[in-house]
Design a protein around this motif. Structure first.
Motif, mmCIF file in Angstrom:
data_model
loop_
_atom_site.group_PDB
_atom_site.id
_atom_site.type_symbol
_atom_site.label_atom_id
_atom_site.label_comp_id
_atom_site.label_asym_id
_atom_site.label_seq_id
_atom_site.Cartn_x
_atom_site.Cartn_y
_atom_site.Cartn_z
ATOM 1 N N MET A 66 0.837 -1.207 0.000
ATOM 2 C CA MET A 66 0.000 0.000 0.000
ATOM 3 C C MET A 66 0.871 1.256 0.000
ATOM 4 O O MET A 66 0.591 2.212 -0.731
ATOM 5 C CB MET A 66 -0.928 0.013 1.229
ATOM 6 N N LYS A 67 1.940 1.252 0.796
ATOM 7 C CA LYS A 67 2.844 2.406 0.820
ATOM 8 C C LYS A 67 3.455 2.625 -0.562
ATOM 9 O O LYS A 67 3.548 3.761 -1.032
ATOM 10 C CB LYS A 67 3.960 2.192 1.853
ATOM 11 N N ALA A 68 3.868 1.527 -1.199
ATOM 12 C CA ALA A 68 4.459 1.634 -2.532
ATOM 13 C C ALA A 68 3.445 2.188 -3.531
ATOM 14 O O ALA A 68 3.780 3.034 -4.369
ATOM 15 C CB ALA A 68 4.972 0.271 -2.986
ATOM 16 N N LEU A 69 2.205 1.704 -3.444
ATOM 17 C CA LEU A 69 1.159 2.205 -4.340
ATOM 18 C C LEU A 69 0.898 3.687 -4.102
ATOM 19 O O LEU A 69 0.723 4.455 -5.061
ATOM 20 C CB LEU A 69 -0.125 1.397 -4.166
ATOM 21 N N HIS A 70 0.874 4.099 -2.834
ATOM 22 C CA HIS A 70 0.657 5.523 -2.527
ATOM 23 C C HIS A 70 1.799 6.364 -3.085
ATOM 24 O O HIS A 70 1.557 7.445 -3.646
ATOM 25 C CB HIS A 70 0.524 5.740 -1.018
ATOM 26 N N ARG A 71 3.046 5.864 -2.954
ATOM 27 C CA ARG A 71 4.187 6.602 -3.518
ATOM 28 C C ARG A 71 4.052 6.704 -5.035
ATOM 29 O O ARG A 71 4.285 7.766 -5.626
ATOM 30 C CB ARG A 71 5.505 5.899 -3.161
ATOM 31 N N GLU A 72 3.656 5.608 -5.661
ATOM 32 C CA GLU A 72 3.504 5.587 -7.114
ATOM 33 C C GLU A 72 2.403 6.558 -7.548
ATOM 34 O O GLU A 72 2.574 7.309 -8.509
ATOM 35 C CB GLU A 72 3.167 4.160 -7.562
ATOM 36 N N ILE A 73 1.286 6.546 -6.842
ATOM 37 C CA ILE A 73 0.180 7.459 -7.171
ATOM 38 C C ILE A 73 0.624 8.904 -7.012
ATOM 39 O O ILE A 73 0.368 9.750 -7.871
ATOM 40 C CB ILE A 73 -1.058 7.153 -6.284
ATOM 41 N N ARG A 74 1.327 9.181 -5.896
ATOM 42 C CA ARG A 74 1.804 10.544 -5.647
ATOM 43 C C ARG A 74 2.763 10.971 -6.769
ATOM 44 O O ARG A 74 2.671 12.076 -7.288
ATOM 45 C CB ARG A 74 2.498 10.592 -4.282
#
Length: 105
Positions: A66-74
Motif C-alpha cells: 500500500m505504501k508503494a502504491l501511494h508513492r507511485e500514485i503521488r
C-alpha cells in the motif's frame, strides 16, 4: 485357626499388592494421559502462533505494498501536474504566437 489366619493374612497381602499394582498402573495411565493432553495443547498453541506469524507477515507485506502504491500514485500525480503545466504553458505560447502573427485588418 492359625492356619486359617495365615491364609487370610496371605490373601490380604496379595490383595494389597494387587491394589497397589492397580493404583500404580492407574497413576501411570493418568500421567501418560496428562502428558498427551499437554503435548496436544502445545501443538495447538504452536500452530496458532505459526498462523499468527503468517498473518502478521501478510499484513506487513500488504502495508508495504500500500505504501508503494501511494508513492507511485503521488509520483504519477506530480508528473501529471507537471505535464498539465507544460501543456498550459505551450498552449499559452501558441496563443501568444497566434495573436502576434494574426494579420491586422
Amino acid at each position: 485357626a492359625a492356619l486359617m489366619r495365615e491364609e487370610a493374612d496371605r490373601e490380604v497381602a496379595i490383595s494389597k499388592q494387587e491394589h497397589q499394582a492397580a493404583y500404580e498402573s492407574g497413576s501411570a495411565a493418568i500421567a501418560a494421559a496428562k502428558d498427551a493432553v499437554s503435548a496436544a495443547k502445545r501443538k495447538r498453541i504452536d500452530a496458532v502462533e505459526a498462523a499468527q506469524r503468517e498473518i502478521d507477515g501478510m499484513k506487513k507485506a500488504a502495508e508495504e505494498e500500500m505504501k508503494a502504491l501511494h508513492r507511485e500514485i503521488r509520483h504519477d500525480q506530480e508528473g501529471a501536474g507537471k505535464e498539465d503545466a507544460e501543456v498550459k504553458a505551450r498552449i499559452q505560447e501558441l496563443n501568444d504566437t497566434a495573436r502576434f502573427s494574426e494579420p491586422k485588418t
